[in-house]
Scaffold this active site. Structure first.
Site, PDB file in Angstrom:
ATOM      1  N   GLU A 173       0.802  -1.057  -0.066  1.00  0.00           N
ATOM      2  CA  GLU A 173      -0.064   0.181   0.167  1.00  0.00           C
ATOM      3  C   GLU A 173       1.030   1.244   0.024  1.00  0.00           C
ATOM      4  OE1 GLU A 173      -3.215  -0.124   2.997  1.00  0.00           O
ATOM      5  OE2 GLU A 173      -3.991  -1.890   1.705  1.00  0.00           O
ATOM      6  N   GLU A 304      -5.224  -8.553  -0.318  1.00  0.00           N
ATOM      7  CA  GLU A 304      -6.007  -8.203   0.898  1.00  0.00           C
ATOM      8  C   GLU A 304      -7.401  -8.054   0.428  1.00  0.00           C
ATOM      9  OE1 GLU A 304      -4.811  -5.101   3.653  1.00  0.00           O
ATOM     10  OE2 GLU A 304      -2.688  -5.754   3.155  1.00  0.00           O
TER      11      GLU A 304
HETATM   12  O1  AHR Z   1      -5.679  -5.563   6.997  1.00  0.00           O
HETATM   13  C1  AHR Z   1      -5.715  -4.438   7.533  1.00  0.00           C
HETATM   14  C2  AHR Z   1      -4.935  -3.249   6.972  1.00  0.00           C
HETATM   15  O2  AHR Z   1      -5.476  -2.867   5.795  1.00  0.00           O
HETATM   16  C3  AHR Z   1      -3.350  -3.740   6.224  1.00  0.00           C
HETATM   17  O3  AHR Z   1      -2.624  -3.509   7.170  1.00  0.00           O
HETATM   18  C4  AHR Z   1      -3.331  -2.572   5.157  1.00  0.00           C
HETATM   19  O4  AHR Z   1      -2.412  -2.964   4.049  1.00  0.00           O
HETATM   20  C5  AHR Z   1      -4.948  -2.290   4.531  1.00  0.00           C
HETATM   21  O5  AHR Z   1      -4.970  -1.106   4.762  1.00  0.00           O
END
Ligand code: AHR
Length: 502
Positions: A173, A304
C-alpha cells in the site's frame, strides 16, 4: 425457471490454488495468541504454533500465507526478529493499537509455520521505511545457500538450509501507509528495489509482487505500469510477476462502520453488493493490465480482501477484531466464485485476515478456538484449488433490490479436477430459496458424489465460544437427478452450496 448450463468440454484455464490464500499480519491477536503462543505456553503447541489452529487450517488446505503485513510490513525491520528471543529488539506497533511488539515471531518462526501448514511463502518487504540494502539482505538471508554474510547469519541462528520464498512483495500500500507515494514515484522505486531481490536459486525463482491499487484507483494501475514498462530496457521484462489489488467490503465506505452481527435487510444487501463489486474491480484493473501485458503473463494478486466492520464491543479498536456470520460466508462464496471465473488473470488472493482480525476463518479466546462460517466456505471451495475452470452460465435468474442494494440472485462457478465437476452456488436472497435446473453438455450418466451447504438459516447466525458449531458445513440432499446429465435443486435462502458430480 433458472438454469445453469455447464459445458464440461470447454476448459478455460487453471484455478491457481493460491487464489485461496490467507493474510497474517502483526496486528491485534492474529500472530500472537492466534497462530503463535510460544513454546512455553500451556496451550498445546508445536514449536510455539498453536496445534488446534494449525490442524484446523490444514483441513482447508492453505496454499499460501502472506506475512508480516500490511501496513506493519513497511515498518518492519527483519533483523529485529532473528536470533536469541530474549535479546530481540522491542518496537511499538504504531499502526495497530500502539502495543509493544517483542519480535518473538520473526522470519524463522514464519518459515516454521508455513512448514507446518504445508503452504507456500509470501513475504512482504519494506519499501516504505526500509532501505534497498535491508530488503536485499533479507532475501539473501532467506534464500541463499552458499557462503555469504547473511547466509552465515541464518546458519548461526539455527537454520542450516535456505528456505523457499515463493512470493515477495516489494512494498505494501505504498499509495497510503507504505509511504504516501505517487504512482510514478512508486513505479520508479519498484524498478530499483526489485533489482536487488536476487534470484539465488534458478529452480525456485521468487515471484515479485508490485504494489497495485486500492479499490478503484485505476490511475494508480495505469501509472505504475506505465512507469515500470515505458522505456524499460529489454532485461526489465519479466521483472514483475504479479500486481496487487486491495479491496475491503465496507457497506458504507470508511464510515460509519456497521456491526458484524446486527444488520437489517438494507445493510445485508449493501454488504453483498460490495462483495459483488469485486467483479467490476478485477475486470477493469485487468483491462488496464491487458494494455501492457496482453498475454497475461503478470498475474493479479488480490492480497487483501474481506469484510471490514466495527470492532466487537470492549475490544481494542486497533485490533480490528470482528465476528463473522452467514453474511460473511456469502461474501466469501461470491468473491471466490469471481476469482475462479477470472483465473486467467487472478493468480493469488489472500483473505484478510487469517485469525482474529477482520474476516477471519478462525477466532480464538485463550485456549478456545472456533471455525467461522467463512472457514466452512473455504473448506467447501478447496476442491477448486488447481482445478480447470469450465465454461458455465446462468439464465432465467434476475437481481434483487435496486441501486446500492441491487445484487444478483445467484452467483456460480464450475471447475473440474480428477474427473469430478465442482459446482459452487451462492443464493444471495435473505428470504427466498431458489429453484435451479443444471444441464451438462456431455451425454453421460453423472451422479452426485458429494453435496454440502453453509447457511440455510438466519443470516445473522454465527459461532460463539459457547456455541462454536451453530453454523457448520452440512450435507445437502436437495440436488436430484432428472436425467443422466440433468439435475434440479433448490438452493436455500442465504446459503452457499457445493455440488460435486462424477
Ligand atoms: O488488513 C488491515 C490493513 O488494511 C493492512 O495492514 C493494510 O495493508 C490495509 O490497509
Amino acid at each position: 425457471m433458472a438454469k445453469l448450463v455447464i459445458n464440461e468440454t470447454k476448459k478455460l484455464g487453471t484455478v491457481a490454488p493460491e487464489i485461496y490464500g490467507h493474510f497474517s499480519e502483526h496486528l491485534g491477536r492474529c500472530i500472537y495468541e492466534g497462530l503463535y503462543v510460544g513454546e512455553n505456553s500451556d496451550i498445546p503447541n508445536v514449536n510455539g504454533m498453536r496445534k488446534d489452529v494449525v490442524d484446523a487450517l490444514k483441513e482447508i488446505q492453505v496454499p499460501v500465507l502472506r506475512w508480516p503485513g500490511g501496513c506493519f510490513a513497511d515498518e518492519y525491520h527483519w533483523k529485529d526478529g532473528i536470533g536469541e528471543k530474549s535479546k530481540r529488539k522491542k518496537m511499538v506497533n504504531t499502526h495497530w493499537g500502539g502495543v509493544t511488539e517483542d519480535n518473538s515471531f520473526g522470519t524463522h518462526e514464519y518459515m516454521e509455520l508455513c512448514k507446518q501448514l504445508g503452504c507456500k511463502t509470501y513475504v512482504n518487504g519494506n519499501l516504505g521505511s526500509g532501505t534497498v540494502q535491508e530488503m536485499s539482505e533479507w532475501v539473501e538471508y532467506m534464500t541463499f545457500d552458499g557462503e555469504s554474510p547473511m547466509s552465515n547469519l541464518r546458519k548461526e541462528n539455527g537454520s542450516e538450509k535456505a528456505w523457499t520464498v515463493d512470493y515477495f512483495g516489494v512494498g505494501n500500500e505504498n499509495w497510503g501507509c507504505g509511504g504516501n507515494m505517487t504512482p510514478e514515484y512508486y513505479g520508479n522505486e519498484y524498478r530499483r528495489y526489485q533489482t536487488y531481490v536476487r534470484q539465488y536459486d534458478d529452480k525456485k525463482p521468487i515471484k515479485k509482487i508490485c504494489c497495485g491499487a486500492n479499490v478503484d484507483d485505476y490511475h494508480w494501475t495505469e501509472q505504475v505500469l506505465k512507469t515500470c514498462f515505458d522505456h524499460a530496457p529489454e532485461h526489465l521484462h519479466g521483472f514483475m510477476d504479479l500486481l496487487s489489488l486491495h479491496y475491503y467490503d465496507m457497506p458504507f465506505g470508511w464510515e460509519p462502520k456497521v456491526s458484524a452481527t446486527e444488520f437489517d435487510e438494507d445493510v445485508y444487501y449493501r454488504t453483498l453488493k460490495q462483495a459483488y463489486r469485486m467483479e467490476e474491480l478485477v475486470s477493469r484493473h485487468s483491462a488496464i493490465m491487458d494494455q501492457y501485458d496482453p498475454e497475461k503473463k503478470i498475474g493479479m494478486s488480490v492480497d487483501e480482501w474481506g469484510t471490514w466492520y466495527k470492532v466487537e464491543e470492549g475490544t481494542n479498536p486497533g485490533f480490528l477484531y470482528q465476528q463473522n456470520t452467514v453474511r460473511d460466508a456469502l461474501v466469501a462464496g461470491i468473491t471466490l466464485n469471481i476469482f475462479n471465473k477470472h483465473c486467467d488473470r487472478v493468480k493469488l488472493a489472500c483473505i484478510a485476515q487469517m485469525i482474529n482480525v477482520l474476516q477471519s476463518v478462525i477466532l480464538t479466546d485463550g485456549e478456545k478456538m472456533l471455525r467461522t462460517p467463512t472457514y466452512h466456505v473455504f473448506h467447501q471451495y478447496r476442491h477448486h484449488q488447481g482445478a480447470e475452470l469450465l465454461e458455465s452460465s446462468l439464465s432465467g435468474t434476475g437481481s434483487i433490490g435496486e441501486g446500492a442494494t441491487c445484487v444478483p440472485e445467484i452467483t456460480e462457478s464450475v471447475t473440474e479436477k480428477d474427473g469430478v465437476i465442482n459446482i459452487t452456488l451462492c443464493n444471495l436472497s435473505m428470504t427466498d430459496s431458489k429453484a435451479l435446473d443444471v444441464q451438462l453438455a456431455e451425454d453421460k450418466d453423472y451422479e452426485v458424489v458429494e453435496a454440502a451447504v453453509v447457511g440455510d438459516c438466519d443470516p445473522h447466525n454465527h459461532n460463539t465460544f459457547e456455541n462454536p458449531d451453530l453454523v457448520v458445513e452440512k450435507a445437502f440432499d436437495g440436488c436430484k437427478k432428472v436425467a443422466g446429465n440433468k439435475f434440479t435443486l433448490n438452493i436455500p435462502a442465504a446459503s452457499v452450496v457445493e455440488i460435486r458430480l462424477k
